[in-house]
Enzyme design. Sequence first.
Site, mmCIF file in Angstrom:
data_model
loop_
_atom_site.group_PDB
_atom_site.id
_atom_site.type_symbol
_atom_site.label_atom_id
_atom_site.label_comp_id
_atom_site.label_asym_id
_atom_site.label_seq_id
_atom_site.Cartn_x
_atom_site.Cartn_y
_atom_site.Cartn_z
ATOM 1 C CG ASP A 240 -1.909 -0.971 0.792
ATOM 2 O OD1 ASP A 240 -1.836 -2.068 1.307
ATOM 3 O OD2 ASP A 240 -3.074 -0.401 0.383
ATOM 4 C CG ASN A 250 0.372 -5.689 1.836
ATOM 5 O OD1 ASN A 250 -0.402 -5.110 0.999
ATOM 6 N ND2 ASN A 250 0.380 -6.805 2.066
HETATM 7 O O1 MRU Z 1 -7.729 -2.671 2.820
HETATM 8 P P1 MRU Z 1 -7.397 -3.081 1.544
HETATM 9 O O2 MRU Z 1 -8.311 -4.240 1.219
HETATM 10 O O3 MRU Z 1 -7.534 -1.821 0.450
HETATM 11 O O4 MRU Z 1 -5.846 -3.612 1.626
HETATM 12 C C1 MRU Z 1 -5.356 -4.044 0.269
HETATM 13 C C2 MRU Z 1 -3.934 -4.613 0.415
HETATM 14 O O5 MRU Z 1 -3.479 -4.634 1.542
HETATM 15 C C3 MRU Z 1 -3.058 -5.090 -0.582
HETATM 16 O O6 MRU Z 1 -2.240 -6.016 -0.350
HETATM 17 C C4 MRU Z 1 -2.543 -3.751 -1.277
HETATM 18 O O7 MRU Z 1 -3.476 -2.793 -1.611
HETATM 19 C C5 MRU Z 1 -1.690 -4.025 -2.498
HETATM 20 S S1 MRU Z 1 -2.923 -4.043 -4.229
HETATM 21 C C6 MRU Z 1 -2.432 -4.424 -5.363
#
Ligand code: MRU
Length: 357
Positions: A240, A250
């Site tokens: 992220d 992440n």
């Molecule tokens: O809370 P989320 O579902 O938005 O979290 C998503 C993640 O942690 C993913 O691993 C991250 O965004 C990488 S996506 C290509």
Amino acid sequence: MLIDGIPKKAIESTNDYKIVIIDQTLLPHKLEYITLKNLNGCYKAIKDMWIRGAPLIGVTAAYGMFYAIKKNPSELNIRKAFDLLINTRPTAVDLRWALKKILNKILKFKAEDRATYAWQFSKELEINSIKQCSKIGDYGLEIIKSKIIKDKTFNILTHCNAGWLACVDWGTALAPIYKAYNLGLDIHVWVDETRPRSQGAALTAWELCKHGVPNTLIVDNAGGHLMQNGKVDMCIVGSDRTALNGDVCNKIGTYMKALCAYDNNIPFYVALPESTIDFNLDSGVNKIKIEERSNKEITHVSGLNSLGELSNVKIVSDLVASHNPGFDVTPARLVTKLITDKGICNANSKSISELFK
Ligand code: MRU
């Protein structure tokens, strides 16, 4: 990627300035689409996690800016939309990256030209995301090919959902997996369920099954045991926000998987597009704002009841206190390599800066 043989994307723009998303809160039980036509729709889609995943959040936010500008292209209105959208999700840096990019460019245009530019920009972001993820897939595929042993299934563990549902298509962590599968390589994926929102169980396992990739769902605490017993050949996750020194933020629980991988000498890869690198952030541990999510995500679970209806049930006593950080930071020393759309690099400042000069 495919849903029952039909190519699908997580977001699609139409010629009449609408965008269509999948309501990811209903997966894997129902596949329903939502058409977004205004700023408020995009805001709600991000805030209430109809869509999620760093790259997809960025693209949806850009379309949100387009709708705001189409309605009223004044600087005041544009800045109001920017403030609204930037506060939807605090951790994923793609959101900020996309919003700042559009804001900086848009104000240089005359008011009457701004909507046209905003649409073009958002569409480019959507198309570029597919190209970037495909590139990540190509680079990651080379790693898989270099490690796979003939006549032996190659086992990959992933956490959360970093697949096409988190991007526009392909995904980040799942892109090399799709490329390997499409090539006929003998791979199998261990999918962490990813409590509390279960992005692994609800989204990753679903999208892999729909495309045909062999996978098995495991509880979040099973990974270490599987690694100790030689059942994991490599781990690959998304990001992220990645700091310049290679620290990776992440989904919560990623750090623990990286520790287990390190302890068991298993390579731990992080796949990400350039937009996920925070070039203003030297290091990530204790420095990234971690999204605090609702306690209800821990105290309640949802699923289909015996009547086949979606239902939500409480699993703890009223006396219980809970705490729900959404992300954690994996220190760079635990990351084997970063797989990016520009190539593969070490998780350190020198290597990252060289790749993204
Ligand atoms: O809370 P989320 O579902 O938005 O979290 C998503 C993640 O942690 C993913 O691993 C991250 O965004 C990488 S996506 C290509």
